[in-house]
Design a protein around this motif. Structure first.
Motif, mmCIF file in Angstrom:
data_model
loop_
_atom_site.group_PDB
_atom_site.id
_atom_site.type_symbol
_atom_site.label_atom_id
_atom_site.label_comp_id
_atom_site.label_asym_id
_atom_site.label_seq_id
_atom_site.Cartn_x
_atom_site.Cartn_y
_atom_site.Cartn_z
ATOM 1 N N VAL A 141 -2.297 -4.331 -12.709
ATOM 2 C CA VAL A 141 -2.774 -5.346 -11.771
ATOM 3 C C VAL A 141 -3.536 -4.707 -10.615
ATOM 4 O O VAL A 141 -3.340 -3.538 -10.289
ATOM 5 N N TYR A 142 -4.381 -5.506 -10.024
ATOM 6 C CA TYR A 142 -5.004 -5.185 -8.743
ATOM 7 C C TYR A 142 -4.335 -6.093 -7.726
ATOM 8 O O TYR A 142 -4.159 -7.291 -7.978
ATOM 9 N N VAL A 143 -3.943 -5.565 -6.576
ATOM 10 C CA VAL A 143 -3.226 -6.345 -5.566
ATOM 11 C C VAL A 143 -4.165 -6.677 -4.413
ATOM 12 O O VAL A 143 -4.877 -5.807 -3.906
ATOM 13 N N GLY A 156 -4.056 -16.626 9.723
ATOM 14 C CA GLY A 156 -3.258 -16.601 10.933
ATOM 15 C C GLY A 156 -2.622 -15.231 11.074
ATOM 16 O O GLY A 156 -2.981 -14.290 10.359
ATOM 17 N N SER A 157 -1.684 -15.110 11.985
ATOM 18 C CA SER A 157 -1.063 -13.802 12.195
ATOM 19 C C SER A 157 0.385 -13.942 12.640
ATOM 20 O O SER A 157 0.812 -14.989 13.106
ATOM 21 N N MET A 158 1.098 -12.847 12.456
ATOM 22 C CA MET A 158 2.474 -12.731 12.919
ATOM 23 C C MET A 158 2.657 -11.283 13.350
ATOM 24 O O MET A 158 2.230 -10.370 12.634
ATOM 25 N N GLU A 159 3.270 -11.104 14.486
ATOM 26 C CA GLU A 159 3.488 -9.755 14.994
ATOM 27 C C GLU A 159 4.282 -8.935 13.974
ATOM 28 O O GLU A 159 5.278 -9.395 13.431
ATOM 29 N N GLY A 160 3.784 -7.735 13.685
ATOM 30 C CA GLY A 160 4.468 -6.853 12.748
ATOM 31 C C GLY A 160 4.052 -7.032 11.299
ATOM 32 O O GLY A 160 4.549 -6.337 10.422
ATOM 33 N N ILE A 161 3.131 -7.958 11.029
ATOM 34 C CA ILE A 161 2.679 -8.209 9.654
ATOM 35 C C ILE A 161 1.173 -7.959 9.577
ATOM 36 O O ILE A 161 0.393 -8.578 10.308
ATOM 37 N N THR A 162 0.776 -7.041 8.696
ATOM 38 C CA THR A 162 -0.649 -6.823 8.442
ATOM 39 C C THR A 162 -0.883 -6.854 6.934
ATOM 40 O O THR A 162 0.022 -6.537 6.153
ATOM 41 N N ALA A 163 -2.080 -7.213 6.557
ATOM 42 C CA ALA A 163 -2.431 -7.258 5.130
ATOM 43 C C ALA A 163 -2.289 -5.873 4.512
ATOM 44 O O ALA A 163 -1.784 -5.729 3.401
ATOM 45 N N GLU A 164 -2.709 -4.835 5.230
ATOM 46 C CA GLU A 164 -2.658 -3.475 4.699
ATOM 47 C C GLU A 164 -1.220 -3.024 4.443
ATOM 48 O O GLU A 164 -0.921 -2.444 3.400
ATOM 49 N N SER A 165 -0.328 -3.295 5.400
ATOM 50 C CA SER A 165 1.066 -2.845 5.226
ATOM 51 C C SER A 165 1.750 -3.611 4.092
ATOM 52 O O SER A 165 2.524 -3.036 3.317
ATOM 53 N N LEU A 166 1.468 -4.910 3.974
ATOM 54 C CA LEU A 166 2.057 -5.692 2.889
ATOM 55 C C LEU A 166 1.528 -5.225 1.544
ATOM 56 O O LEU A 166 2.288 -5.071 0.592
ATOM 57 N N LYS A 167 0.219 -4.970 1.464
ATOM 58 C CA LYS A 167 -0.380 -4.516 0.209
ATOM 59 C C LYS A 167 0.236 -3.196 -0.225
ATOM 60 O O LYS A 167 0.601 -3.021 -1.392
ATOM 61 N N MET A 168 0.386 -2.272 0.713
ATOM 62 C CA MET A 168 0.966 -0.968 0.389
ATOM 63 C C MET A 168 2.408 -1.128 -0.097
ATOM 64 O O MET A 168 2.815 -0.523 -1.092
ATOM 65 N N SER A 169 3.173 -1.976 0.559
ATOM 66 C CA SER A 169 4.568 -2.217 0.179
ATOM 67 C C SER A 169 4.659 -2.844 -1.221
ATOM 68 O O SER A 169 5.491 -2.444 -2.040
ATOM 69 N N PRO A 187 -7.721 -6.118 -20.311
ATOM 70 C CA PRO A 187 -6.553 -6.964 -20.006
ATOM 71 C C PRO A 187 -5.782 -6.506 -18.756
ATOM 72 O O PRO A 187 -4.918 -5.653 -18.820
ATOM 73 N N PHE A 188 -6.130 -7.073 -17.622
ATOM 74 C CA PHE A 188 -5.410 -6.781 -16.385
ATOM 75 C C PHE A 188 -5.346 -8.048 -15.548
ATOM 76 O O PHE A 188 -6.024 -9.029 -15.828
ATOM 77 N N GLY A 189 -4.516 -8.020 -14.523
ATOM 78 C CA GLY A 189 -4.365 -9.189 -13.672
ATOM 79 C C GLY A 189 -4.753 -8.895 -12.241
ATOM 80 O O GLY A 189 -4.777 -7.751 -11.799
ATOM 81 N N TRP A 190 -5.041 -9.949 -11.517
ATOM 82 C CA TRP A 190 -5.379 -9.877 -10.094
ATOM 83 C C TRP A 190 -4.242 -10.587 -9.369
ATOM 84 O O TRP A 190 -4.120 -11.805 -9.423
ATOM 85 N N LEU A 191 -3.372 -9.801 -8.737
ATOM 86 C CA LEU A 191 -2.213 -10.355 -8.042
ATOM 87 C C LEU A 191 -2.611 -10.666 -6.604
ATOM 88 O O LEU A 191 -2.868 -9.763 -5.810
ATOM 89 N N VAL A 192 -2.696 -11.952 -6.290
ATOM 90 C CA VAL A 192 -3.121 -12.396 -4.965
ATOM 91 C C VAL A 192 -1.898 -12.906 -4.211
ATOM 92 O O VAL A 192 -1.232 -13.844 -4.654
ATOM 93 N N VAL A 193 -1.611 -12.263 -3.090
ATOM 94 C CA VAL A 193 -0.502 -12.679 -2.231
ATOM 95 C C VAL A 193 -1.118 -13.312 -0.993
ATOM 96 O O VAL A 193 -1.893 -12.670 -0.282
#
Length: 168
Positions: free
Chosen positions: A39-41, A47-60, A88-94
Motif C-alpha cells: 500500500v501507499y499511505v 482542520g487541526s488539533m494540537e499534537g497531531i500532524t499528517a507527517e507524524s500520523l503517516k509515519m506511525s 496490484p497495490f492499494g492506496w490507504l487514505v486516512v
C-alpha cells in the motif's frame, strides 16, 4: 409446443437453482484484498488539533503496517504504478476532520480509513479510476490527541487483520 415450454422452464430452474449465492460483504472485502502487494499511505487533515500532524500520523501508520509485514510504497513508486494501471497495490487514505464544538472542552473528530484500488469499467476497460474496497469510519467526541492515536491504531489493526487474512 408443450415440450419447448417445459424444456425452457426446466432450463431456467436449473440455472436459478445452481446460481452461486451472493457473497457476504466480508467475503467481498477479502476477495478485493487478495493478491495486493502493498500500500501507499496518505494522510489528509481537515482542520487541526494540537499534537497531531499528517507527517507524524503517516509515519506511525507506515511503521504499524511494516511491523505486520505489509509492504509500503513510497510516493515515487505509487505514481509510477498508478500510471501503469496494472500493478496490484492499494492506496490507504486516512482522513481526519476536526470540528470545534460550542465550548472548548467539546471537539468532534471524524476519522476515516479507506483503502482504494485502481479499477475499470467492464464495458470500457480503458476507463481507470480509484474505487474504495475497504473502509472504516468513526466519530470521536472530545478526542484528546493520545485517544485519537489509539483509535486510529485500532482501525489500522482491523485493516491489517483483513489484509493478512486475504494474503497469508
Amino acid at each position: 409446443m408443450f415440450r419447448k415450454g417445459t424444456a425452457l422452464i426446466a432450463a431456467v430452474l436449473v440455472f436459478v437453482v445452481f446460481l452461486p449465492a451472493p457473497a457476504s460483504a466480508k467475503e467481498m472485502v477479502a476477495r478485493s484484498l487478495e493478491g495486493l502487494k502493498g500500500v501507499y499511505v496518505d494522510v489528509v487533515l481537515s482542520g487541526s488539533m494540537e499534537g497531531i500532524t499528517a507527517e507524524s500520523l503517516k509515519m506511525s501508520i507506515e511503521e504499524q503496517l511494516a511491523r505486520a509485514g505489509i509492504r509500503i510504497f513510497p510516493k515515487g513508486q505509487f505514481d509510477r504504478y498508478s500510471r501503469s494501471g496494472n500493478y496490484p497495490f492499494g492506496w490507504l487514505v486516512v482522513g481526519l476532520a476536526f470540528s470545534e464544538g460550542p465550548s472548548e472542552d467539546l471537539a468532534v473528530v471524524l476519522l476515516s480509513i479507506r483503502l482504494q484500488q485502481q479499477s475499470h469499467l467492464a464495458r470500457r476497460p480503458r476507463v481507470v479510476f480509484w474505487a474504495p474496497t475497504w473502509e472504516s469510519r468513526a466519530i470521536l467526541v472530545r478526542a484528546a490527541p493520545e485517544f485519537l492515536r489509539q483509535h486510529l491504531s485500532k482501525g489500522i489493526d482491523a485493516f491489517i487483520a483483513d489484509f493478512l487474512s486475504a494474503n497469508p
